[in-house]
Design a protein around this motif. Structure first.
Motif, short mmCIF file in Angstrom:
data_model
loop_
_atom_site.label_atom_id
_atom_site.label_comp_id
_atom_site.label_asym_id
_atom_site.label_seq_id
_atom_site.Cartn_x
_atom_site.Cartn_y
_atom_site.Cartn_z
N HIS A 118 0.85 -1.19 0.00
CA HIS A 118 0.00 0.00 0.00
C HIS A 118 0.88 1.25 0.00
CE1 HIS A 118 -2.19 3.23 2.38
NE2 HIS A 118 -2.84 3.17 1.23
N SER A 119 0.53 2.22 -0.83
CA SER A 119 1.19 3.52 -0.85
C SER A 119 2.71 3.37 -1.01
CB SER A 119 0.83 4.30 0.43
OG SER A 119 1.18 5.64 0.33
N LEU A 142 -1.56 -1.36 -4.15
CA LEU A 142 -2.78 -0.75 -3.64
C LEU A 142 -2.53 0.74 -3.46
CD1 LEU A 142 -3.73 -3.38 -0.88
CD2 LEU A 142 -4.53 -3.27 -3.26
N TYR A 304 -6.52 5.04 1.19
CA TYR A 304 -6.52 3.78 1.93
C TYR A 304 -7.59 2.89 1.31
CZ TYR A 304 -3.31 5.31 5.57
OH TYR A 304 -2.18 5.72 6.25
N TYR A 306 -7.91 -0.20 0.55
CA TYR A 306 -8.27 -1.50 1.10
C TYR A 306 -9.16 -1.36 2.34
CZ TYR A 306 -4.51 -0.65 4.49
OH TYR A 306 -3.71 -0.11 5.46
#
Length: 325
Positions: A118-119, A142, A304, A306
């Protein structure tokens, strides 16, 4: 009587909080003096390793990870300098962080796992995959495929994305007397009201200290924050199967949509327009530069993704992962 009197203060103490997320915790040494926190949610099937965004820990996936254990063995890694992981600034950078991931894979004896980032976690994905493509079966970005993870010189720059921060409306920070700080459950409710989703309590407890009364204390200062963006590299090729999820257009934060202040709403509109334009351009460049990648655009999602669009992300991940061998 003495035993009874001694028992009173013991029973009056607040119970110790226990993380309800079904994971075990271990620490893996990746270099002398540096060990990383690794969470194991167990499960069966292909190994899947979750890498959190910048500033977060693996506990950010406490609620998300269990949704994957029916078909995957799920792990999470907290990068150096954050949470309970150790830290050394020496040689800090994209490939150092990638090497940390590889060291964990070696320690756990994981053969060709799927990496999910993520990120800022996209940086580690690209570092590992471009240098050691035979070590991973696939990648899932993601909201993580920004210039720190893919930059072939044809898309927007990292600085352009960083400059957007000056346009974003700022939510008022909580003060010590804020009711949201009375407990971590109250803080979660405040997040829910402000954003429409909330991080797991385990992650909030990583980010904030706990007072003796059980209230939310001061925000923790992680040593990795000061160097988090140092040592970036330009990865121009992703040689393994990849699922790339972007939030386009981003959803405005709920607190912004609920605001009656025209200045807040106007500044949010300026920020969203600029952010969506850059993100759309980055998605297009990634799609053209890596034709084997499956790029998904989720409208109305948060960074965010997810958390804000869990069902959509799980659907796309399971569909993509079912194609890997």
């Amino acid at each position: 009587m003495l035993l009874l009197s001694l028992a009173v203060p013991i029973h009056a103490q607040k119970p110790v909080w226990k993380d309800p997320s079904p994971h075990t915790t271990r620490f893996v040494t990746v270099e002398k003096g540096v060990r990383l926190e690794v969470l194991d949610w167990s499960g069966s099937g292909t190994s899947l390793v979750l890498l959190a965004g910048g500033g977060d820990t693996a506990h950010a996936f406490d609620d998300f990870a269990p949704k994957l254990t029916a078909t995957f063995h799920v792990y999470g890694i907290t990068r150096r300098g954050f949470g309970e992981s150790g830290f050394s600034p020496k040689g800090y950078g994209a490939d150092r962080l990638g090497d940390d991931v590889l060291a964990v894979l070696d320690a756990l004896k994981l053969e060709k796992p799927v990496l999910v980032g993520h990120s800022l976690g996209g940086e580690e994905l690209s570092s590992v995959a471009t240098r050691y493509p035979n070590r991973v079966a696939g990648l899932v970005y993601l909201e993580a495929a920004y210039p720190h993870a893919f930059d072939n010189g044809k898309g927007p720059t990292w600085k352009e994305f960083q400059d957007l921060k000056d346009l974003a409306p700022k939510a008022p920070p909580p003060v010590a007397t804020d009711p949201a700080l009375a407990s971590f459950a109250a803080l979660q409710l405040a997040w829910l009201r402000a954003l429409g989703f909330t991080p797991p309590e385990g992650e909030l407890r990583q980010q904030f200290t706990t007072t003796p009364e059980g209230r939310v204390g001061e925000e923790r200062a992680f040593p990795g924050q000061a160097v988090m963006l140092e040592g970036m590299k330009k990865y121009a090729d992703i040689p393994v199967p990849a699922l790339v999820i972007f939030a386009i257009p981003h959803a405005p934060a709920k607190w912004v949509s609920d605001s009656t202040d025209p200045k807040v709403r106007d500044s949010a509109k300026v920020f969203d327009t600029a952010a969506d334009a850059l993100t759309a351009k980055q998605a297009k460049i990634f799609e053209e530069g890596v034709p084997t990648a499956h790029v998904v655009r989720l409208p109305g999602a948060d960074h965010y993704v997810y958390l804000s669009n869990e069902t959509d992300v799980l659907r796309e991940m399971k569909s993509f992962l079912s194609t890997l061998r």
